[in-house]
Design a protein around this motif. Structure first.
Motif, PDB file in Angstrom:
ATOM      1  N   THR A  53       2.570   1.656  -3.668  1.00 48.46           N
ATOM      2  CA  THR A  53       1.640   2.112  -4.497  1.00 48.46           C
ATOM      3  C   THR A  53       1.354   3.799  -4.238  1.00 48.46           C
ATOM      4  O   THR A  53       1.427   4.423  -5.313  1.00 48.46           O
ATOM      5  CB  THR A  53       0.331   1.378  -4.240  1.00 48.46           C
ATOM      6  OG1 THR A  53      -0.239   1.293  -3.079  1.00 48.46           O
ATOM      7  CG2 THR A  53       0.477   0.038  -4.856  1.00 48.46           C
ATOM      8  N   GLU A  54       1.084   4.001  -3.062  1.00 39.31           N
ATOM      9  CA  GLU A  54       0.904   5.587  -2.859  1.00 39.31           C
ATOM     10  C   GLU A  54       2.069   6.332  -3.347  1.00 39.31           C
ATOM     11  O   GLU A  54       1.890   7.583  -4.154  1.00 39.31           O
ATOM     12  CB  GLU A  54       0.601   5.743  -1.448  1.00 39.31           C
ATOM     13  CG  GLU A  54      -0.708   5.118  -0.828  1.00 39.31           C
ATOM     14  CD  GLU A  54      -0.922   5.417   0.623  1.00 39.31           C
ATOM     15  OE1 GLU A  54      -0.013   5.942   1.324  1.00 39.31           O
ATOM     16  OE2 GLU A  54      -2.054   5.132   0.928  1.00 39.31           O
ATOM     17  N   THR A  55       3.436   6.014  -3.155  1.00 39.44           N
ATOM     18  CA  THR A  55       4.587   6.618  -3.643  1.00 39.44           C
ATOM     19  C   THR A  55       4.568   6.624  -5.054  1.00 39.44           C
ATOM     20  O   THR A  55       4.962   7.743  -5.771  1.00 39.44           O
ATOM     21  CB  THR A  55       5.718   5.884  -3.095  1.00 39.44           C
ATOM     22  OG1 THR A  55       5.876   5.819  -1.574  1.00 39.44           O
ATOM     23  CG2 THR A  55       7.160   6.632  -3.513  1.00 39.44           C
ATOM     24  N   ARG A 110      -0.609   4.651 -13.784  1.00 40.06           N
ATOM     25  CA  ARG A 110      -1.505   4.987 -12.802  1.00 40.06           C
ATOM     26  C   ARG A 110      -2.704   3.888 -12.914  1.00 40.06           C
ATOM     27  O   ARG A 110      -3.463   3.817 -11.964  1.00 40.06           O
ATOM     28  CB  ARG A 110      -2.151   6.350 -13.391  1.00 40.06           C
ATOM     29  CG  ARG A 110      -3.197   7.089 -12.125  1.00 40.06           C
ATOM     30  CD  ARG A 110      -3.363   8.396 -12.575  1.00 40.06           C
ATOM     31  NE  ARG A 110      -2.460   9.284 -12.206  1.00 40.06           N
ATOM     32  CZ  ARG A 110      -2.033   9.731 -11.127  1.00 40.06           C
ATOM     33  NH1 ARG A 110      -2.669   9.630 -10.107  1.00 40.06           N
ATOM     34  NH2 ARG A 110      -1.031  10.698 -10.971  1.00 40.06           N
ATOM     35  N   LYS A 130       0.812  -1.218   0.078  1.00 37.91           N
ATOM     36  CA  LYS A 130      -0.093   0.044  -0.193  1.00 37.91           C
ATOM     37  C   LYS A 130       0.806   1.337  -0.039  1.00 37.91           C
ATOM     38  O   LYS A 130       0.641   2.439  -0.949  1.00 37.91           O
ATOM     39  CB  LYS A 130      -0.886   0.077   1.279  1.00 37.91           C
ATOM     40  CG  LYS A 130      -1.758   1.182   1.351  1.00 37.91           C
ATOM     41  CD  LYS A 130      -2.926   1.330   2.450  1.00 37.91           C
ATOM     42  CE  LYS A 130      -3.682   2.035   2.573  1.00 37.91           C
ATOM     43  NZ  LYS A 130      -3.117   3.259   3.193  1.00 37.91           N
ATOM     44  N   GLY A 131       1.959   1.265   0.934  1.00 33.35           N
ATOM     45  CA  GLY A 131       3.022   2.416   0.852  1.00 33.35           C
ATOM     46  C   GLY A 131       3.516   2.709  -0.591  1.00 33.35           C
ATOM     47  O   GLY A 131       3.683   3.764  -0.989  1.00 33.35           O
ATOM     48  N   GLU A 171      -6.245  -2.101  -0.640  1.00 30.03           N
ATOM     49  CA  GLU A 171      -7.208  -1.806   0.407  1.00 30.03           C
ATOM     50  C   GLU A 171      -8.170  -2.654   0.545  1.00 30.03           C
ATOM     51  O   GLU A 171      -8.586  -2.914   1.800  1.00 30.03           O
ATOM     52  CB  GLU A 171      -7.935  -0.524  -0.185  1.00 30.03           C
ATOM     53  CG  GLU A 171      -7.090   0.962  -0.208  1.00 30.03           C
ATOM     54  CD  GLU A 171      -6.771   1.548   1.149  1.00 30.03           C
ATOM     55  OE1 GLU A 171      -7.410   1.147   2.135  1.00 30.03           O
ATOM     56  OE2 GLU A 171      -6.165   2.647   1.030  1.00 30.03           O
ATOM     57  N   LEU A 222       2.107   6.424  -7.153  1.00 34.01           N
ATOM     58  CA  LEU A 222       1.120   7.406  -7.626  1.00 34.01           C
ATOM     59  C   LEU A 222       1.141   8.957  -7.659  1.00 34.01           C
ATOM     60  O   LEU A 222       0.864   9.728  -8.262  1.00 34.01           O
ATOM     61  CB  LEU A 222      -0.392   7.100  -6.597  1.00 34.01           C
ATOM     62  CG  LEU A 222      -0.996   5.800  -7.171  1.00 34.01           C
ATOM     63  CD1 LEU A 222      -2.007   5.667  -5.986  1.00 34.01           C
ATOM     64  CD2 LEU A 222      -1.603   5.891  -8.630  1.00 34.01           C
ATOM     65  N   GLY A 223       2.463   9.118  -6.439  1.00 35.38           N
ATOM     66  CA  GLY A 223       2.736  10.486  -6.348  1.00 35.38           C
ATOM     67  C   GLY A 223       3.961  10.917  -7.310  1.00 35.38           C
ATOM     68  O   GLY A 223       3.906  12.018  -7.709  1.00 35.38           O
ATOM     69  N   HIS A 235      -3.783  -0.548  -5.879  1.00 33.17           N
ATOM     70  CA  HIS A 235      -3.979   0.295  -4.576  1.00 33.17           C
ATOM     71  C   HIS A 235      -5.502  -0.374  -3.829  1.00 33.17           C
ATOM     72  O   HIS A 235      -5.625  -0.549  -2.964  1.00 33.17           O
ATOM     73  CB  HIS A 235      -4.186   1.580  -4.810  1.00 33.17           C
ATOM     74  CG  HIS A 235      -4.427   2.347  -3.567  1.00 33.17           C
ATOM     75  ND1 HIS A 235      -5.609   2.923  -3.485  1.00 33.17           N
ATOM     76  CD2 HIS A 235      -3.784   2.964  -2.442  1.00 33.17           C
ATOM     77  CE1 HIS A 235      -5.838   3.626  -2.426  1.00 33.17           C
ATOM     78  NE2 HIS A 235      -4.280   3.489  -1.838  1.00 33.17           N
TER      79      HIS A 235
END
Length: 600
Positions: free
Chosen positions: A390-392, A405, A387-388, A416, A394-395, A412
């Motif tokens: 994927t957030e990185t 994306r 999860k961490g 979740e 995406l940023g 992501h």
């Protein structure tokens, strides 16, 4: 006694029929005859008045009113009527009043017949005479006399009604004599008619009594011409059918008894008074120390207070209901008792209890729960890492941002979902491992609902869902519960309702007090749940192949979590639904006390 009673009823029917005919006829004839007699009396009085007035007008009375008095007295005696002569309303002569009393007679100017005669008409009236104390028919007309003072001279004739009444009474006596004769004849006819009828009925009663006593081979034979032939044939057919049914019932009883005795589970039948009716041999193996089980209460037979309490509650409050209990015995053995109620032919509530040993399945279930808890714990760290990352990503997207994306968004979302699943698994494992809470705080359920509504607000706004809150009906009642966990129950049920409601749908939240429990309900407008899926809906990961299927954003554990939380609160949870008409999820909590009592 039955013969006398039947004859009496037949006689009363005859008499009732006669009275139903004679009573209206009596009133009709009495009124008709009375009217005819009165009319005849009036006509007779009119003829006598005309004759008397003609004779009166041909007479001369040189001595004035004294001569008129003598003439009226003589003519009234011959005609047997009362004759009165008035001048301007004053009584100048009267055949039934002496000369001395004439001045004392009141003025007749306002008498109806005198008023009409003074106008040139023939006056007529029927009333009681206070002077002579009799009912009279009065007729009057203007009739001047020669040699008498000028004025309104009226001759009045009064015919007594007593003669008419005597005729009417004679007719009444004859009528009642005829009625008495008819009643006597009907009495004789009723005894004659009931004689043969009672003999046939007596034979039928003897046949039915014999069949009721078990003599199913008894038959009755009568002539086809008899009026009782269809009834006798029906009774004979009934006796034959009963004999056949008794044999079938006995055969079914033997089969059920063999099945009952051959079951490995302990089975017992409990009556409406909570006492045991019968048990199978397996029950005695489960409870070998108890002797003479039949007729005892559950507590006396099993020494299990929970089972006895549940049985009393179900028989008293929950007709046509089933309930399961887990009985823990010394040595680690666990027995599962299932109580099913039914109504007997008289409408009373009885129950059947099936008890089976679930020690091994329960141990296997515990192993499976431990496995799920361990696996979920091991999966949580790598899932959190995924999860961490994927957030990185995406940023800070790669050179091909759209493709990256898209895939990263899928990763992501799955991460979740898996994280939520793991969280729910841990919650469920924790709930299953905990014992029911013995200490619950007094709280207001509306606060937990408001917390859940706030959490579910984004999901509801996304689908334009509207809430209808009816908790004000329980605003003065508090419950025993755990605030955060009760909020979790409301949240899970509300999320479930939102997912399966149509866009712009309505979710109705309500509650009501039932005995010492408060029942909360959440109703949606979704597609509904078929009956075959409703009982398993609270199992973990259970889904149906309809709109409440996979891909709706849930983990499949929310309702299972709700079930365990409510059980820890000592309550019940269930669903009522009809396909196409939405679903209503309900649960109960123990009522604590009213707010007014708490603050007082």
């Amino acid at each position: 006694m039955p013969q006398t009673s039947l004859r009496l009823r037949i006689m009363l029917w005859f008499w009732g029929l006669l009275l139903a005919v004679f009573i209206p006829l009596y009133f009709f004839l009495a009124q008709t005859v009375r009217t005819d007699l009165v009319n005849h009396g009036q006509e007779r009085a009119m003829r006598q008045l005309e004759t008397s007035c003609w004779l009166f007008s041909t007479q001369s009375f040189p001595d004035g009113e004294a001569g008129i008095q003598r003439w009226l007295t003589e003519l009234g005696e011959r005609l047997d009527v009362r004759m009165t002569y008035t001048i301007n309303g004053r009584v100048a002569a009267d055949s039934h009043v002496s000369d001395i009393r004439l001045p004392q007679v009141e003025d007749h100017a306002l008498r109806p017949e005198i008023v009409q005669a003074a106008r040139g008409q023939v006056g007529m009236d029927i009333r009681h005479s206070a002077t002579i104390g009799r009912d009279l028919i009065y007729v009057a007309q203007s009739c001047p006399a020669q040699g008498v003072a000028e004025g309104d001279s009226v001759l009045r004739l009064a015919l007594p009604m007593s003669n008419l009444y005597e005729q009417l009474e004679t007719l009444k006596k004859r009528f009642f004599s005829i009625l008495a004769v008819c009643l006597l004849i009907s009495l004789l006819l009723s005894f004659w008619f009931s004689k043969n009828l009672l003999a046939s009925i007596k034979n039928l009663v003897q046949l039915v009594s014999a069949v009721g006593a078990g003599a199913y081979d008894r038959r009755l034979h009568v002539s086809r011409a008899s009026e009782f032939y269809p009834l006798v044939e029906a009774v004979n057919t009934m006796a034959q059918a009963i004999s056949s049914h008794i044999k079938d019932v006995q055969e079914q009883k033997n089969r059920l008894q063999a099945l009952f005795n051959g079951m490995s589970e302990a089975v017992m039948a409990v009556g409406r008074d909570g006492r045991i009716i019968s048990v199978n041999p397996a029950f005695r193996r489960f409870f070998p120390k108890i002797q003479s089980i039949e007729g005892k209460t559950l507590l006396e037979a099993t020494l299990e207070p929970e089972l006895g309490t549940a049985m009393q509650r179900i028989l008293r409050e929950q007709p046509e209901h089933s309930e399961e209990l887990l009985l823990r015995r010394s040595g680690g053995a666990e027995l599962e008792a299932r109580i099913n109620t039914y109504e007997d032919p008289s409408g009373g509530l009885q129950a059947v209890i099936v008890i089976q040993d679930v020690s091994l399945p329960r141990r296997m279930e515990k192993i499976r729960r431990d496995f799920v808890a361990n696996v979920s714990h091991e999966m949580r760290t790598p899932l959190t890492s995924i999860k961490g990352y994927t957030e990185t990503l995406l940023g800070d997207p790669p050179p091909n941002p759209e493709t990256a994306r898209k895939f990263l968004g899928i990763i992501h979302r799955n991460a979740e979902h898996m994280a939520a699943m793991v969280t729910d698994l841990l919650k469920l494992a924790k709930l299953e491992a905990e014992a029911p809470s013995a200490e619950l705080e007094v709280m207001d359920a509306a606060q937990s609902l408001e917390m859940a509504l706030e959490i579910c607000s984004p999901l509801a706004q996304e689908k334009a869902i509207r809430y209808v809150n009816h908790l004000e009906s329980c605003a003065d009642v508090q419950v025993l519960g755990d605030g955060p966990r009760l909020g979790q129950v409301f949240q899970n049920i509300l999320e479930n309702a939102i997912r399966h409601s149509p866009r712009s749908g309505v979710i109705t939240i309500s509650c009501f007090l039932e005995g010492d429990e408060v029942v909360f309900s959440v109703q949606d407008q979704g597609a509904g749940i078929p009956r075959e899926h409703q009982e398993r809906l609270f199992e973990r990961f259970y889904r149906q192949d309809s709109s409440r299927g996979e891909g709706n954003g849930g983990t499949g554990l929310g309702l299972a979590i709700c079930k365990h939380i409510i059980r820890h609160h000592g309550g019940r949870i269930w669903v009522n639904s009809t396909p196409g008409e939405g679903a209503t999820f309900s649960f109960t909590l123990k009522a604590a006390r009213q707010k007014s009592e708490a603050t007082g």
